[in-house]
Enzyme design. Structure first.
Site, PDB file in Angstrom:
ATOM      1  N   GLU A 186     -32.640 -74.837 -26.541  1.00 16.21           N
ATOM      2  CA  GLU A 186     -33.411 -75.772 -27.378  1.00 16.21           C
ATOM      3  C   GLU A 186     -33.564 -75.226 -28.799  1.00 16.21           C
ATOM      4  O   GLU A 186     -33.461 -75.963 -29.781  1.00 16.21           O
ATOM      5  CB  GLU A 186     -34.789 -76.018 -26.734  1.00 16.21           C
ATOM      6  CG  GLU A 186     -34.658 -76.845 -25.457  1.00 16.21           C
ATOM      7  CD  GLU A 186     -35.973 -76.970 -24.691  1.00 16.21           C
ATOM      8  OE1 GLU A 186     -36.582 -75.924 -24.402  1.00 16.21           O
ATOM      9  OE2 GLU A 186     -36.371 -78.096 -24.398  1.00 16.21           O
ATOM     10  N   GLU A 211     -34.232 -75.610 -16.431  1.00 17.45           N
ATOM     11  CA  GLU A 211     -35.662 -75.790 -16.132  1.00 17.45           C
ATOM     12  C   GLU A 211     -35.925 -76.441 -14.783  1.00 17.45           C
ATOM     13  O   GLU A 211     -36.887 -76.084 -14.093  1.00 17.45           O
ATOM     14  CB  GLU A 211     -36.337 -76.616 -17.234  1.00 17.45           C
ATOM     15  CG  GLU A 211     -36.540 -75.872 -18.548  1.00 17.45           C
ATOM     16  CD  GLU A 211     -35.365 -75.997 -19.504  1.00 17.45           C
ATOM     17  OE1 GLU A 211     -34.246 -76.340 -19.062  1.00 17.45           O
ATOM     18  OE2 GLU A 211     -35.570 -75.751 -20.708  1.00 17.45           O
TER      19      GLU A 211
HETATM   20  C1  3H9 Z   1     -37.976 -72.875 -20.429  1.00 12.00           C
HETATM   21  O1  3H9 Z   1     -37.262 -72.318 -21.207  1.00 12.00           O
HETATM   22  C2  3H9 Z   1     -38.833 -74.068 -20.781  1.00 12.00           C
HETATM   23  C3  3H9 Z   1     -38.482 -74.585 -22.131  1.00 12.00           C
HETATM   24  O2  3H9 Z   1     -38.000 -75.880 -22.027  1.00 12.00           O
HETATM   25  C4  3H9 Z   1     -39.598 -74.461 -23.109  1.00 12.00           C
HETATM   26  C5  3H9 Z   1     -40.873 -75.136 -22.770  1.00 12.00           C
HETATM   27  C6  3H9 Z   1     -41.941 -75.127 -23.857  1.00 12.00           C
HETATM   28  N1  3H9 Z   1     -39.136 -65.354 -18.558  1.00 12.00           N
HETATM   29  O3  3H9 Z   1     -32.573 -62.228 -13.609  1.00 12.00           O
HETATM   30  P1  3H9 Z   1     -32.615 -60.830 -14.081  1.00 12.00           P
HETATM   31  C7  3H9 Z   1     -36.990 -61.341 -16.247  1.00 12.00           C
HETATM   32  S1  3H9 Z   1     -38.091 -72.359 -18.816  1.00 12.00           S
HETATM   33  C8  3H9 Z   1     -39.707 -64.231 -18.117  1.00 12.00           C
HETATM   34  O4  3H9 Z   1     -32.794 -59.759 -13.075  1.00 12.00           O
HETATM   35  P2  3H9 Z   1     -29.860 -61.073 -14.909  1.00 12.00           P
HETATM   36  C9  3H9 Z   1     -36.750 -61.239 -14.771  1.00 12.00           C
HETATM   37  O5  3H9 Z   1     -37.887 -61.605 -14.030  1.00 12.00           O
HETATM   38  C10 3H9 Z   1     -37.035 -70.963 -18.753  1.00 12.00           C
HETATM   39  N2  3H9 Z   1     -39.005 -63.263 -17.499  1.00 12.00           N
HETATM   40  O6  3H9 Z   1     -31.336 -60.485 -14.987  1.00 12.00           O
HETATM   41  C11 3H9 Z   1     -36.384 -59.784 -14.619  1.00 12.00           C
HETATM   42  O7  3H9 Z   1     -37.590 -59.046 -14.614  1.00 12.00           O
HETATM   43  P3  3H9 Z   1     -37.738 -57.720 -13.723  1.00 12.00           P
HETATM   44  C12 3H9 Z   1     -35.599 -71.374 -18.731  1.00 12.00           C
HETATM   45  C13 3H9 Z   1     -37.702 -63.453 -17.333  1.00 12.00           C
HETATM   46  O8  3H9 Z   1     -29.089 -60.382 -15.964  1.00 12.00           O
HETATM   47  C14 3H9 Z   1     -35.642 -59.478 -15.909  1.00 12.00           C
HETATM   48  O9  3H9 Z   1     -36.037 -60.482 -16.839  1.00 12.00           O
HETATM   49  N3  3H9 Z   1     -34.784 -70.181 -18.511  1.00 12.00           N
HETATM   50  C15 3H9 Z   1     -37.060 -64.609 -17.769  1.00 12.00           C
HETATM   51  O10 3H9 Z   1     -29.382 -61.047 -13.501  1.00 12.00           O
HETATM   52  C16 3H9 Z   1     -34.145 -59.511 -15.776  1.00 12.00           C
HETATM   53  O11 3H9 Z   1     -33.767 -60.747 -15.177  1.00 12.00           O
HETATM   54  C17 3H9 Z   1     -34.471 -69.772 -17.288  1.00 12.00           C
HETATM   55  O12 3H9 Z   1     -34.812 -70.385 -16.307  1.00 12.00           O
HETATM   56  C18 3H9 Z   1     -37.839 -65.593 -18.418  1.00 12.00           C
HETATM   57  N4  3H9 Z   1     -37.289 -66.719 -18.884  1.00 12.00           N
HETATM   58  O13 3H9 Z   1     -29.998 -62.604 -15.286  1.00 12.00           O
HETATM   59  C19 3H9 Z   1     -33.677 -68.507 -17.221  1.00 12.00           C
HETATM   60  N5  3H9 Z   1     -35.750 -64.535 -17.449  1.00 12.00           N
HETATM   61  O14 3H9 Z   1     -36.668 -56.792 -14.209  1.00 12.00           O
HETATM   62  C20 3H9 Z   1     -34.205 -67.626 -16.146  1.00 12.00           C
HETATM   63  C21 3H9 Z   1     -35.592 -63.349 -16.847  1.00 12.00           C
HETATM   64  O15 3H9 Z   1     -39.138 -57.272 -13.969  1.00 12.00           O
HETATM   65  N6  3H9 Z   1     -33.513 -66.360 -16.101  1.00 12.00           N
HETATM   66  N7  3H9 Z   1     -36.756 -62.685 -16.769  1.00 12.00           N
HETATM   67  O16 3H9 Z   1     -37.497 -58.156 -12.305  1.00 12.00           O
HETATM   68  C22 3H9 Z   1     -32.284 -66.224 -15.576  1.00 12.00           C
HETATM   69  O17 3H9 Z   1     -31.652 -67.156 -15.129  1.00 12.00           O
HETATM   70  C23 3H9 Z   1     -31.737 -64.831 -15.503  1.00 12.00           C
HETATM   71  O18 3H9 Z   1     -32.806 -63.944 -15.625  1.00 12.00           O
HETATM   72  C24 3H9 Z   1     -30.692 -64.496 -16.612  1.00 12.00           C
HETATM   73  C25 3H9 Z   1     -30.385 -62.975 -16.563  1.00 12.00           C
HETATM   74  C26 3H9 Z   1     -29.403 -65.275 -16.329  1.00 12.00           C
HETATM   75  C27 3H9 Z   1     -31.218 -64.826 -17.954  1.00 12.00           C
END
Ligand code: 3H9
Length: 710
Positions: A109, A129
């Site tokens: 976004e 999301e």
């Molecule tokens: C959104 O954006 C809403 C919008 O429309 C705005 C509204 C106003 N937040 O997965 P990993 C942490 S909704 C907080 O192991 P990878 C995760 O918990 C969001 N923390 O790494 C982990 O912590 P820990 C839309 C997050 O390389 C660490 O980072 N976005 C977030 O296998 C490493 O993550 C998503 O849904 C976050 N957004 O994969 C993306 N993301 O080490 C969600 C990660 O303490 N994330 N963490 O366990 C993912 O899909 C994967 O994390 C990503 C990396 C592909 C990015």
């Protein structure tokens, strides 16, 4: 600027860099920092264009998911991301978003509010999301259709799958793919757009115009969402929001998106899916095993048994590029096993999941054989023969004599005592349970069972191996059935009791399916093979307590050769396409069994089916938790979401119980105890304790986590 965002200059180009590891989430401080960077560039007459880039491994991976819980518990959001994006879009100096890693959710976004987007070839963009039960909340549903067209936007916002840079380029989301250094490429791109009008995505309406085509796109997407995202509200909500983009001016569409976003954010479904997101990551953390624990390198594997499980397990290794031997005792069984593997791969090629070349490579990694030749070189040996202790011990004895030092010895047992299996070897510290779920090449769960002697290194190796095999590893303690099957035993028991008491099999399965599971317990039994449980029950016959009610139907079906789908009949009869239908023979047998055992038949409600089966899971789950068989309540949930088809939007059985309220669950369990006896339904002490204190399982996890951290 903020600590999380810095601003530098390369000649005429201002460079805003986000530094919020690990994934540059838009945590408090980040949007403000970006806004300050835009402001600094605006006020600097030397600067003519701006590059927005992520430091570390990625661009922005989205909003900070941890913040959502604060908002839903009443905290006021500290900033409006929309207002920051508006500032980017209104910048008179062109802003170029430079993308690597993942520009997800609020990340995409933000990039779409910039005037241009460039990316490296390996980048991915997406609006995931919906996987968290929400919709894009910072203009994603309004800007994406303006860049990529309505069809692409609906697909991305409603189904949440990311797309690669090439696809994003052809869809119009990206303007350029940069070869080599991203920052250098982005700065070069920015120099070329100096002085040109900066295109605002909000004004680009040309891809929204075809009303008739749009109507068809929305109708089709809704149909697909209802089918493939059964029970979930967010995908349909996302379609509504994109529809608003097609029908309303930008500002009104943005307001509509905000309203829908809020409804989704406060929903139980969203809380459940966020619980699952963090849970999937929490299970990798094992309190007594530090991250730096030494691991064994797994470069060669061997699997004993080429049946359904052995073959599926071997495919996992081949898929991860690890050569694997598959051993059987008879040529025809080995040939059958290899034919199944080949057929599975061929199906994937037919469906376009990968090419024939990839299939050939994977097949070449699998060596079928009848002997133990080469086992001495294996780094891991996985036993996957049928559930019989005597046979498993014999095999572990044989393997102990050949395996090299440092070879992990894993059993795919789904119920048996790992310590007893380990006792057949002289190295119980190397023995561990690797319980895969059928079909093993598809299901993401790997239950990793810790014996009393299993070394920390072997556990850590197994946890890391799970990741390499693209599985979610969950650690379980050693008991009959571990986490998953110990609980499923209670659930399956109640399903059978309900049938004996008067519910038709299709009524029980229908209620559970409607609740959201991929299939009901009886249909699942038919799929897995009823003879598997029959064999296990025989193994444990000596443990049955006299006077305690046991279910009879599954055994009786097996006794007349109704093993399930594999014999064309089980709880149901199956046609050539494996379509099930009720069978009068089964109805007659149920009535006969009820008569033989004096079970009174009555009308059973949908509600009773859900409560008896699901609360049986919860009550046993609470015992498992208290005994330390599962490390956390969320571990149980992750087991159920990834191994048993429990709907993620309900968060898993323990989280579901929290949402119902543990007081209510306890009251029902007590009622069932009165009706069906304490042996089956005595409330778990932990359930009682939490319910009476007005607490939740999730709260219990948090209390223990903070106690461990203190
Ligand atoms: C959104 O954006 C809403 C919008 O429309 C705005 C509204 C106003 N937040 O997965 P990993 C942490 S909704 C907080 O192991 P990878 C995760 O918990 C969001 N923390 O790494 C982990 O912590 P820990 C839309 C997050 O390389 C660490 O980072 N976005 C977030 O296998 C490493 O993550 C998503 O849904 C976050 N957004 O994969 C993306 N993301 O080490 C969600 C990660 O303490 N994330 N963490 O366990 C993912 O899909 C994967 O994390 C990503 C990396 C592909 C990015």
């Amino acid at each position: 600027m903020s600590e999380l965002v810095n601003y530098t200059k390369q000649g005429e180009i201002g460079v805003i860099t986000i530094e919020n590891p690990p994934v540059n989430a838009l945590s408090p401080g980040v949007p403000e920092g970006i806004a300050a960077g835009i402001e600094a560039a605006a006020n600097d007459s030397e600067v003519k264009a701006v590059v927005l880039i992520g430091g570390g491994r990625t661009f922005i991976a989205g909003a900070d998911i941890k913040e959502f819980g604060k908002v839903t518990s009443g905290e006021k959001p500290r900033f409006s991301l929309n207002s920051v994006l508006e500032r980017i879009e209104n910048s008179s100096k062109p802003v170029v978003a430079a993308i690597h890693g993942t520009a997800f959710g609020g990340g995409l976004e933000t990039a779409m509010a910039a005037h241009y987007r460039v990316a490296v070839l390996s980048a991915q963009v997406g609006q995931p999301e919906v996987k968290l039960g929400i919709i894009p909340g910072a203009g994603g549903t309004q800007r994406l259709p303006r860049l990529a067209g309505v069809a692409k936007a609906v697909e991305m916002c409603a189904f949440g799958e990311p797309i690669d840079a090439k696809t994003a380029l052809s869809a119009g989301i990206l303007d350029k793919i940069v070869d080599g250094d991203l920052l250098a490429g982005a700065v070069e791109f920015a120099k070329n757009v100096i002085g040109k009008p900066a295109p605002k995505t909000r004004d680009r309406n040309e891809k929204l115009q075809d009303a008739a085509a749009n109507t068809a796109i929305f109708a089709l997407a809704r149909e697909q969402a209802r089918k493939t995202r059964r029970g979930q509200m967010a995908p349909l909500a996302a379609i509504d929001a994109v529809e608003a983009a097609a029908k309303l001016p930008f500002a009104e569409g943005l307001n509509r998106e905000a309203e829908i976003f809020r409804v989704c954010l406060f929903s139980t479904q969203s809380k459940a899916l966020i619980h699952a997101f963090f849970g999937e990551r929490a299970v990798a953390k094992i309190p007594d095993i530090p991250k730096e624990t030494k691991t064994y390198e797994i470069q060669r594997a061997a699997v004993i048994g080429a049946g359904t499980m052995g073959g599926g397990i071997a495919m996992n290794y081949a898929n991860a590029g690890i050569p694997v031997i598959v051993k059987e005792t008879a040529q025809d069984a080995l040939d059958r096993g290899m034919a199944t593997i080949r057929k599975n791969y061929e199906n994937s090629v037919k469906k376009g999941r990968f090419s024939q070349g990839v299939m050939d490579q994977r097949m070449a990694l699998i060596t079928p054989q009848l002997s133990y030749d080469g086992f001495e070189q294996a780094d891991i040996i996985v036993e996957a023969v049928f559930e019989g202790m005597a046979l498993k011990k014999q095999i572990f004895g044989e393997v102990d004599a050949i395996a090299k030092a440092g070879c992990v010895l894993a059993s795919n047992t789904s119920t048996l005592d790992i310590d007893e299996i380990a006792s057949a070897t002289k190295r119980p510290q190397m023995v561990i349970g690797h319980h895969f779920f059928s079909p093993a090449n598809v299901m993401r769960l790997l239950e990793i069972v810790r014996g009393k002697a299993t070394s920390k290194e072997v556990i850590q190796t197994s946890m890391q191996l799970a990741k390499k095999l693209n599985k979610i590893g969950v650690l379980a303690g050693n008991c009959r059935g571990f986490i998953g099957n110990r609980m499923i035993h209670c659930y399956g028991r109640e399903a059978q009791f309900l049938v004996e008491e008067g519910a038709a099999p299709e009524q029980v399965d229908g209620a559970i399916y409607e609740f959201g599971l991929a299939m009901g317990p009886l249909a699942m039994g038919d799929l897995a093979g009823l003879d598997v449980g029959w064999r296990i029950r025989k193994e444990f016959k000596h443990l049955e307590k006299p006077g305690v009610r046991i279910p009879h139907m599954a055994d009786r079906l097996c006794e007349i050769g109704r093993y399930g789908q594999k014999t064309g009949k089980g709880w149901y009869k199956y046609d050539a396409e494996r379509k099930s239908s009720p069978d009068p023979e089964v109805t007659a047998l149920i009535e006969q069994v009820a008569k033989e055992y004096g079970i009174e038949r009555r009308a059973i409600t949908h509600e009773e089916i859900i409560e008896r089966t699901i609360y049986a899971l919860v009550n046993e789950g609470a015992r498992i938790l208290e005994e330390g068989i599962a490390l956390r309540a969320v571990d149980i949930d992750i087991v159920y979401l990834n191994g048993y088809g429990f709907p993620a939007w309900r968060g898993g059985p323990m989280f579901y119980a929290d949402t119902i309220g543990l007081k209510h669950v306890l009251a029902k369990v007590e009622e069932f105890e009165k009706r069906h006896g304490s042996d089956l339904w005595a409330p778990a002490p932990l359930l009682r304790k939490l319910a009476e204190a007005g607490k939740t399982f999730e709260g219990w996890d948090k209390e223990r986590e903070s106690a461990a951290g203190a």
